[in-house]
Design a protein around this motif. Structure first.
Motif, PDB file in Angstrom:
ATOM      1  N   ARG A 191       0.831  -1.207   0.000  1.00  0.00           N
ATOM      2  CA  ARG A 191       0.000   0.000   0.000  1.00  0.00           C
ATOM      3  C   ARG A 191       0.867   1.260   0.000  1.00  0.00           C
ATOM      4  N   LEU A 192       1.954   1.220   0.759  1.00  0.00           N
ATOM      5  CA  LEU A 192       2.862   2.364   0.782  1.00  0.00           C
ATOM      6  C   LEU A 192       3.501   2.567  -0.582  1.00  0.00           C
ATOM      7  N   ALA A 193       3.884   1.482  -1.227  1.00  0.00           N
ATOM      8  CA  ALA A 193       4.476   1.584  -2.563  1.00  0.00           C
ATOM      9  C   ALA A 193       3.518   2.242  -3.540  1.00  0.00           C
ATOM     10  N   THR A 194       2.266   1.866  -3.476  1.00  0.00           N
ATOM     11  CA  THR A 194       1.255   2.480  -4.353  1.00  0.00           C
ATOM     12  C   THR A 194       1.114   3.968  -4.058  1.00  0.00           C
ATOM     13  N   LEU A 195       1.157   4.319  -2.787  1.00  0.00           N
ATOM     14  CA  LEU A 195       0.944   5.705  -2.377  1.00  0.00           C
ATOM     15  C   LEU A 195       2.058   6.627  -2.855  1.00  0.00           C
ATOM     16  N   ASP A 232       4.433   7.546  -7.657  1.00  0.00           N
ATOM     17  CA  ASP A 232       4.651   8.633  -8.606  1.00  0.00           C
ATOM     18  C   ASP A 232       5.169   9.896  -7.928  1.00  0.00           C
ATOM     19  N   ARG A 233       5.767   9.757  -6.778  1.00  0.00           N
ATOM     20  CA  ARG A 233       6.295  10.901  -6.031  1.00  0.00           C
ATOM     21  C   ARG A 233       7.789  10.717  -5.794  1.00  0.00           C
ATOM     22  N   ASP A 234       8.491  11.830  -5.663  1.00  0.00           N
ATOM     23  CA  ASP A 234       9.921  11.805  -5.400  1.00  0.00           C
ATOM     24  C   ASP A 234      10.152  11.711  -3.898  1.00  0.00           C
ATOM     25  N   ILE A 235       9.782  10.555  -3.334  1.00  0.00           N
ATOM     26  CA  ILE A 235       9.864  10.321  -1.894  1.00  0.00           C
ATOM     27  C   ILE A 235      10.712   9.079  -1.642  1.00  0.00           C
ATOM     28  N   TYR A 236      11.582   9.176  -0.660  1.00  0.00           N
ATOM     29  CA  TYR A 236      12.452   8.069  -0.289  1.00  0.00           C
ATOM     30  C   TYR A 236      12.023   7.504   1.063  1.00  0.00           C
ATOM     31  N   LEU A 237      12.602   6.347   1.416  1.00  0.00           N
ATOM     32  CA  LEU A 237      12.283   5.686   2.687  1.00  0.00           C
ATOM     33  C   LEU A 237      13.547   5.484   3.508  1.00  0.00           C
ATOM     34  N   LEU A 238      13.391   5.619   4.808  1.00  0.00           N
ATOM     35  CA  LEU A 238      14.390   5.148   5.759  1.00  0.00           C
ATOM     36  C   LEU A 238      13.663   4.133   6.618  1.00  0.00           C
ATOM     37  N   SER A 239      14.071   2.883   6.529  1.00  0.00           N
ATOM     38  CA  SER A 239      13.405   1.819   7.273  1.00  0.00           C
ATOM     39  C   SER A 239      14.290   1.384   8.427  1.00  0.00           C
ATOM     40  N   ASP A 240      13.883   1.779   9.630  1.00  0.00           N
ATOM     41  CA  ASP A 240      14.615   1.465  10.850  1.00  0.00           C
ATOM     42  C   ASP A 240      14.158   0.082  11.315  1.00  0.00           C
ATOM     43  N   GLU A 241      15.000  -0.933  11.067  1.00  0.00           N
ATOM     44  CA  GLU A 241      14.641  -2.328  11.338  1.00  0.00           C
ATOM     45  C   GLU A 241      15.595  -2.953  12.353  1.00  0.00           C
ATOM     46  N   VAL A 280      11.649  -4.122   4.288  1.00  0.00           N
ATOM     47  CA  VAL A 280      11.725  -3.388   3.023  1.00  0.00           C
ATOM     48  C   VAL A 280      12.753  -4.045   2.105  1.00  0.00           C
ATOM     49  N   LEU A 281      13.706  -4.767   2.681  1.00  0.00           N
ATOM     50  CA  LEU A 281      14.685  -5.487   1.862  1.00  0.00           C
ATOM     51  C   LEU A 281      14.018  -6.543   0.987  1.00  0.00           C
ATOM     52  N   GLY A 282      12.867  -7.023   1.387  1.00  0.00           N
ATOM     53  CA  GLY A 282      12.148  -8.029   0.616  1.00  0.00           C
ATOM     54  C   GLY A 282      11.137  -7.457  -0.344  1.00  0.00           C
ATOM     55  N   HIS A 283      11.122  -6.131  -0.512  1.00  0.00           N
ATOM     56  CA  HIS A 283      10.127  -5.477  -1.368  1.00  0.00           C
ATOM     57  C   HIS A 283      10.854  -4.736  -2.488  1.00  0.00           C
ATOM     58  N   ASP A 284      10.780  -5.268  -3.695  1.00  0.00           N
ATOM     59  CA  ASP A 284      11.563  -4.736  -4.819  1.00  0.00           C
ATOM     60  C   ASP A 284      11.324  -3.241  -5.039  1.00  0.00           C
ATOM     61  N   GLU A 285      10.078  -2.836  -5.097  1.00  0.00           N
ATOM     62  CA  GLU A 285       9.770  -1.457  -5.444  1.00  0.00           C
ATOM     63  C   GLU A 285      10.228  -0.487  -4.359  1.00  0.00           C
ATOM     64  N   LEU A 286      10.006  -0.837  -3.110  1.00  0.00           N
ATOM     65  CA  LEU A 286      10.397   0.069  -2.033  1.00  0.00           C
ATOM     66  C   LEU A 286      11.906   0.084  -1.817  1.00  0.00           C
ATOM     67  N   VAL A 326      23.934  -0.250   7.157  1.00  0.00           N
ATOM     68  CA  VAL A 326      22.911   0.239   6.227  1.00  0.00           C
ATOM     69  C   VAL A 326      22.995  -0.586   4.950  1.00  0.00           C
ATOM     70  N   VAL A 327      21.857  -1.027   4.471  1.00  0.00           N
ATOM     71  CA  VAL A 327      21.782  -1.644   3.149  1.00  0.00           C
ATOM     72  C   VAL A 327      20.917  -0.724   2.285  1.00  0.00           C
ATOM     73  N   ALA A 328      21.452  -0.318   1.155  1.00  0.00           N
ATOM     74  CA  ALA A 328      20.750   0.611   0.268  1.00  0.00           C
ATOM     75  C   ALA A 328      21.254   0.412  -1.154  1.00  0.00           C
ATOM     76  N   PRO A 329      20.456   0.764  -2.156  1.00  0.00           N
ATOM     77  CA  PRO A 329      20.914   0.674  -3.540  1.00  0.00           C
ATOM     78  C   PRO A 329      22.206   1.470  -3.749  1.00  0.00           C
ATOM     79  N   PRO A 330      22.985   1.124  -4.764  1.00  0.00           N
ATOM     80  CA  PRO A 330      24.306   1.747  -4.939  1.00  0.00           C
ATOM     81  C   PRO A 330      24.310   3.270  -4.928  1.00  0.00           C
TER      82      PRO A 330
END
Length: 382
Positions: free
Chosen positions: A181-185, A188-197, A212-218, A242-246
């Motif tokens: 649901r968050l991915a859908t929301l 189309d916006r320039d919004i990033y996530l910080l997932s404190d896990e 979030v590591l298991g969610h491709d889009e997020l 921290v794990v994040a895209p390159p």
């Protein structure tokens, strides 16, 4: 006199309550640290590496062997193959990782959505970057995301959303459906996530951690933060990652290299050894901490506190409305510490605009069995 950059910030509630516990001789169930040591094999590995002379700077991004073990764990648990070189960064603690991610991303005027109650380091880090936190209250009772409030809080200035799952202080878990649901929301916006896990392995009753590591889009727009201190019972080691895209990792590292440059070398050596030798440790944590939760809750059942068993973390919320409804939670935490010898954290201090009717305290059950029994005995007498 110079103008403070954090004029509203004082001593944290965690320090305040731990100091009060020490002054009064109370059992400290406030600050979130164990009163037992980490695994013997891990501590022996640290001594071995110190003695072997592994005491100089580690690489800025983290010891290669440790980053490789992190990548192995991420793929095994969450099904994501990440590059140890370009997507994994070791930091001196998860709080520093959070700070660096925020500084890397937030510009003056940007807005960051946080969910109340929330960990108290988020807001100051955003303020120091020139941004502004927009506090969205979680639903009362189950601490779920109120999607209507979240959508209303989004604006053209929203740059980042900070998630925390399992949630401190409530233990609430975000589900895979909620991540969708968050991915859908924000698609189309320039919004990033910080997932404190940081409590990723402390999930109970057979439930799973939806990372979030298991969610491709997020994951494509996320910094995911983890803590060795929470996972291996060594909070004083102050080591996280921290794990994040390159592209996001590259920006985070630009900040990290000028905050601390690198983490502590022999700690990283020991953690790499232990992760390779004992991968089952993380698989055993849910049962280990659920037993502590159940012991504490079973003992607390005979008290006048009311509660729902936490689904995650090593914190248990308890409502004291039947005991001292005349006291707000800060006064109650102080009274309980001074008069009954048990320290807890008041939940209101983790909220921008706390509900004045709420009467909740947070207790840490990452303690030895005898500590929990002694604390529960005191709480039953309140």
């Amino acid at each position: 006199m110079f103008a403070s950059k954090l004029p509203s910030v004082g001593t944290t509630i965690f320090t305040t309550m731990s100091q009060l516990a020490a002054q009064t001789g109370a059992i400290n169930l406030s600050q979130g640290f164990p009163d037992y040591d980490g695994p013997e094999a891990l501590r022996e590995a640290l001594a071995r590496h110190v003695a072997a002379g592994h005491n100089q700077y580690a690489p800025m991004t983290g010891l290669p062997a440790l980053r490789e073990q992190i990548a192995v764990k991420v793929e095994r648990l969450y099904g994501r193959a990440v590059s140890a070189d370009s997507e994994v960064t070791v930091t001196p603690g998860a709080t520093q990782a959070i700070f660096c991610a925020i500084q890397a991303l937030i510009h003056p005027g940007d807005e960051v959505i946080v969910f109340d109650p929330c960990y108290d380091s988020y807001d100051p880090a955003v303020s120091l970057a020139g941004g502004r936190c927009v506090h969205v209250p979680l639903a009362s009772g189950d601490f779920a995301i109120d999607w209507q409030l979240l959508e209303a809080a989004l604006s053209p200035r929203t740059r980042l959303i900070i998630l925390n799952t399992p949630h401190n202080p409530s233990g609430a878990l975000i589900s895979r459906a909620e991540l969708d649901r968050l991915a859908t929301l924000i698609r189309d916006r320039d919004i990033y996530l910080l997932s404190d896990e940081v409590y990723e392995h402390l999930v109970f009753d057979g439930r799973e951690h939806a990372s979030v590591l298991g969610h491709d889009e997020l994951y494509a727009r996320a910094f995911v933060i983890s803590s060795f201190g929470k996972t291996y019972h060594v909070t004083g080691w102050k080591t996280g990652y921290v794990v994040a895209p390159p592209a996001l990792s590259a920006e985070l590292r630009k900040v990290h290299q000028y905050v601390s440059f690198c983490g502590v070398t022999p700690l990283q050596c020991a953690l790499a050894d232990f992760m390779a030798a004992c991968p089952e440790h993380v698989d055993e944590l849910p049962a280990f901490y659920q037993a502590k939760r159940d012991l504490f809750c079973d003992l607390l059942a005979a008290s006048r506190f009311s509660f729902r068993r936490t689904p995650g973390t090593y914190f248990q919320l308890a409502d004291y409305s039947a005991i001292r409804p005349d006291l707000d939670d800060v006064a109650m935490a102080q009274w309980l510490t001074r008069e009954h010898g048990v320290a807890a954290i008041p939940v209101s201090v983790l909220c921008k605009q706390p509900d004045p009717s709420q009467r909740l305290l947070r207790f840490c059950f990452a303690k030895r069995e005898d500590t929990l029994r002694q604390a529960a005995e005191k709480l039953r007498q309140v």
